[in-house]
Write a protein that holds these residues in place. Sequence first.
Motif, mmCIF file in Angstrom:
data_model
loop_
_atom_site.group_PDB
_atom_site.id
_atom_site.type_symbol
_atom_site.label_atom_id
_atom_site.label_comp_id
_atom_site.label_asym_id
_atom_site.label_seq_id
_atom_site.Cartn_x
_atom_site.Cartn_y
_atom_site.Cartn_z
ATOM 1 N N ALA A 54 50.248 39.726 50.255
ATOM 2 C CA ALA A 54 48.902 40.291 50.162
ATOM 3 C C ALA A 54 47.844 39.191 50.174
ATOM 4 O O ALA A 54 46.811 39.306 50.855
ATOM 5 N N ALA A 55 48.100 38.115 49.427
ATOM 6 C CA ALA A 55 47.132 37.012 49.380
ATOM 7 C C ALA A 55 46.993 36.323 50.727
ATOM 8 O O ALA A 55 45.939 35.753 51.042
ATOM 9 N N ASN A 90 40.670 38.504 46.701
ATOM 10 C CA ASN A 90 40.531 38.066 45.313
ATOM 11 C C ASN A 90 41.381 38.909 44.368
ATOM 12 O O ASN A 90 41.969 38.384 43.406
ATOM 13 N N GLU A 91 41.451 40.215 44.632
ATOM 14 C CA GLU A 91 42.295 41.072 43.808
ATOM 15 C C GLU A 91 43.768 40.687 43.950
ATOM 16 O O GLU A 91 44.525 40.671 42.971
ATOM 17 N N ALA A 92 44.183 40.400 45.177
ATOM 18 C CA ALA A 92 45.569 39.978 45.405
ATOM 19 C C ALA A 92 45.855 38.661 44.687
ATOM 20 O O ALA A 92 46.946 38.478 44.120
ATOM 21 N N ARG A 93 44.903 37.750 44.715
ATOM 22 C CA ARG A 93 45.096 36.480 44.006
ATOM 23 C C ARG A 93 45.198 36.686 42.496
ATOM 24 O O ARG A 93 45.958 35.990 41.818
ATOM 25 N N GLY A 121 38.121 38.921 51.636
ATOM 26 C CA GLY A 121 37.062 39.497 50.830
ATOM 27 C C GLY A 121 37.519 39.926 49.452
ATOM 28 O O GLY A 121 38.289 39.231 48.775
ATOM 29 N N HIS A 122 37.073 41.119 49.021
ATOM 30 C CA HIS A 122 37.391 41.620 47.687
ATOM 31 C C HIS A 122 38.897 41.809 47.499
ATOM 32 O O HIS A 122 39.449 41.465 46.445
ATOM 33 N N ARG A 153 42.601 29.952 39.939
ATOM 34 C CA ARG A 153 41.438 29.137 40.300
ATOM 35 C C ARG A 153 40.908 29.530 41.680
ATOM 36 O O ARG A 153 39.697 29.531 41.909
ATOM 37 N N ALA A 154 41.811 29.852 42.595
ATOM 38 C CA ALA A 154 41.374 30.280 43.929
ATOM 39 C C ALA A 154 40.592 31.586 43.850
ATOM 40 O O ALA A 154 39.660 31.811 44.631
ATOM 41 N N ALA A 155 40.962 32.434 42.883
ATOM 42 C CA ALA A 155 40.242 33.699 42.701
ATOM 43 C C ALA A 155 38.914 33.501 41.995
ATOM 44 O O ALA A 155 38.091 34.424 41.952
#
Length: 401
Positions: free
Chosen positions: A144-145, A154-157, A150-151, A192-194
């Motif tokens: 997923a990541a 970040n949710e996957a991360r 987009g959004h 941190r990536a998120a």
Amino acid sequence: MTIGERVAWYRRRRGMSQEVLAGLVGRTVDWLSKVENNRIDLDRLSVIKSLADALDVALADLVAEPSLMEWTADSGTRTVPALRAALMNYRNVTPFGASASAVEAPSVAAIKQELATLWDAYQAARFAYVTSRLPSLIAHAEAAANSYSGHDLNEARRVLSLAYQLATVQLTKIGEADLAWIAADRGLGAARAAGDTVLTCALLRSVTHALQATGRFKEAVQLTNDAANYLEPQFSGPSPEMLSVYGTLFLAGSMAAARANDAITTRTFLQAADEAATRLGRDANHLWTAFGPTNVAIHRVATAAELGDVQVAIDLGPQIDTTGMPMERRVRHSLEVARAYSAWNRIDDALNVLLEAERMAPEQVQYHRMSRQLVLSWIRQQRNKPSTVLVDLARRLDVME
């Protein structure tokens, strides 16, 4: 073998006399002789770590970790090796992840549900179930990541970071310290990536757990201080989630400080955790932290035991009501109470506590070093034939045939 018997074995392998080893750890020859002959129990990690350092072996070598995970209906026949393969998948550390992944990316909602199911199972002490299904969760979250933007990215991360955090705590439970370090590192990178401060704090706590699993207690204490300093400027009007992960960071740090034999820092960290629990106002389970006043009290007992203050553990431990806590926390506290009773030579009380803990969460008792060493030491110290109850428990924990 008991820890004392392992000390003797490694000492002889090193060609070292009892006089030399005792001198290196600042103890008497009489003390070391009693340790090696099971007349003194080694139950404080600070002492075990000093012996491991003097013998130039890993902490895990003396406490006999990791242990073999049994095949069960929950786990099937794929346990730790499958999780190791997932953590060491080259696609996760090379530029070829997105293009080479053989896993189709599920929806964000699907991986969130998968994550919640496994965290709930961990808190229910279903360790075999969690271990066997983590590889799938990690693969799905990585896919997923690598696929979304987009959004949704970040949710996957966020899911990925919490999946790796779960892998860290699960692996430390079963003694796989090196794999836990890999998982903590990956999870921190995803958080941190998120750009998520709360999850970054949660993963910093996982790094302290990974450090402790390898006996690096002073480094874990320093990381707790560094993480607190990093978070303080962002701590105005904290959310319940932030208070929870911030408080559990100090709880993890308090255990590291106790294992480093640093009583002052232990008290400082416990006070910081208590202040966060007071602000939170009640026991809660935000981001599966099980944080609140009861968890702080549980850690007061555990740190007292690690510091050798058995009286505090005996006075406080049995009085704590853990019935509202997740099973993993309840049983972990029971192990501390059993250790305290055993140190006070109340073996029957200790055995009863351990048996009740096993009834509630057999896997957790089976895989924890403390329960195995307690039972083994009770067997070794029996002057007469051990009771059938004790022998049966020892066989269930795989410490005797």
